[in-house]
Design a protein around this motif. Structure first.
Motif: not given
Length: 438
Positions: A163-176
């Motif tokens: 799920a985490a990998g998929y959300l990163l693909e959906q442009n989740a912003d790690l800085i925020v």
């Protein structure tokens, strides 16, 4: 009307699951409790208008025909939803990652053991091919990261990582995400700390001072690791363990924090079915009374012994060469032993290090017969005192990107600490003795 709600003391997993509910059920109204964790409140202060969240007081419960509950399956953890509790005409669906007896009678549910509820809902969103905004993806990833400790907690599953990998693909912003995931110390945690201090005790185990504290808690309490760490510092012990007993679910959450390599939290709590690393660990134990868990924990501490200094962990006796040894002889030793380098020792004193990479300095074929002192590294040799800890050795290996460090005592080399030795320590694979340079 269809509403989505979650538990009091809303954390990021709960908020993310409520918002995910609006993706899966577009006609549903998100409803949040009054009590919200401080870091979640900070997030909402900036993003609330994007989610159109309501409070229970804004809902006409007479119009509610369907209720979706996320991240809990207990009526008592919901806020001001009592008017719906005895409704027999109500459709109720529960999403939760805490398997067990469901207090809420449902017409449907998705309850599976994962690190976070939002993991289950993200999987469904992905399966349905629904699109996420970067803000939604960031919030959902925050829910996973908070409940799984950045995918490090023992409760983390493969589904959480997917799920985490998929959300990163959906442009989740790690800085925020990181800016809002800073641990918050709230009133609930403060009260728990005070209760722990009231019954604080210190016991001596293997020459170290340890405190094991039992406390009953109701439902999920976030950031208990902060409480245990503060407790350890206040009572001034080498290691502290909090055994948090949830009576309704009949589970004990054990959280440990240590300030010494001698008490390896990861190793100790792996013995109870959990895990972690030398300074921090956790475990979840079902169907045992907290007193039994405490007894098991103390026994595990007594029998667990990690190297307290490099003398117990280092490789010895060492294989070394003198500065007059030929490069040809060194090449033969490295090949036969499978080493990547050797200490160069004259009169028991370390004078240099020779490694495979030093052979690049040979420009002519006849230089293979030259003495090692012509090619060895002798400037700024990194060494470590025998009384230092494995963690200090690991820091030097990482900082200087070297594969081995000579261990020095009274100006003499007495052993070698290698990357392999350090990795064995951190992953609880330390042999009783080591006899090769590795």
């Amino acid at each position: 009307m269809k509403i989505i709600t979650t538990h009091k003391g809303t954390d990021f997993d709960a908020l993310a699951s409520v918002v995910a509910g609006t993706v899966l059920y577009p006609d549903a109204v998100p409803v949040l409790p009054k009590t919200i964790n401080p870091n979640v409140k900070n997030f909402l202060a900036l993003h609330k208008e994007l989610f159109q969240i309501k409070s229970p007081q804004e809902i006409d419960f007479n119009l509610v025909q369907a209720l979706i509950v996320v991240d809990t399956n207990s009526w008592s953890r919901l806020d001001h939803i009592e008017p719906l509790r005895n409704r027999t005409d109500l459709d109720i669906f529960v999403w939760d990652h805490h398997p067990g007896e469901c207090e809420i009678a449902t017409t449907g549910k998705c309850v599976r053991e994962t690190g976070a509820t939002i993991t289950l809902m993200t999987g469904q969103i992905r399966e349905q091919g629904k699109k996420l905004t970067p803000v939604q993806a960031t919030l959902f990833l925050a829910g996973i990261y908070e409940d799984t400790g950045g995918l490090f907690f023992p409760s983390t599953t493969a589904a959480d990582a997917y799920a985490a990998g998929y959300l990163l693909e959906q442009n989740a912003d790690l800085i925020v995400l990181n800016s809002f995931l800073k641990p918050a110390y709230n009133a609930e945690q403060k009260n728990i700390l005070f209760e722990m201090l009231k019954s604080a005790e210190r016991i001596k185990i293997n020459q170290h001072t340890v405190s094991c504290n039992i406390l009953e808690v109701e439902g999920h309490v976030g950031n208990l690791s902060i409480v245990v760490n503060m407790y350890r510092e206040i009572v001034n012990v080498n290691a502290a363990f909090g055994i948090f007993f949830e009576k309704n679910r009949k589970i004990c959450i054990v959280i440990g924090r240590s300030n010494t390599d001698d008490l390896n939290m990861g190793s100790i709590l792996r013995g109870l079915g959990g895990g972690g690393h030398p300074g921090a660990g956790s475990a979840m134990i079902k169907s045992l009374e907290p007193g039994e868990v405490r007894a098991m924990l103390i026994e595990q501490i007594r029998k667990d012994h990690q190297p307290s200094s490099l003398q117990e962990l280092m490789t010895y006796p060492i294989v070394s060469v003198s500065s007059d040894t030929s490069m040809k002889k060194v090449a033969m030793i490295l090949r036969e032993k499978g080493f990547s380098g050797l200490p160069v020792v004259d009169d028991k004193k370390l004078v240099g290090i020779i490694s495979r990479r030093d052979f690049r300095k040979l420009k002519r074929e006849n230089q293979i017969d030259s003495p090692v002192k012509a090619f060895m590294s002798r400037d700024q040799i990194i060494t470590i005192a025998s009384g230092k800890s494995p963690s200090e050795a690991a820091n030097l290996i990482v900082k200087h990107d070297i594969g081995r460090i000579p261990v020095i005592e009274n100006d003499e080399i007495i052993g070698i600490i290698t990357r392999t030795d350090v990795m064995r320590y951190f992953y609880n694979l330390v042999p009783d003795k080591a006899y090769t340079n590795g």
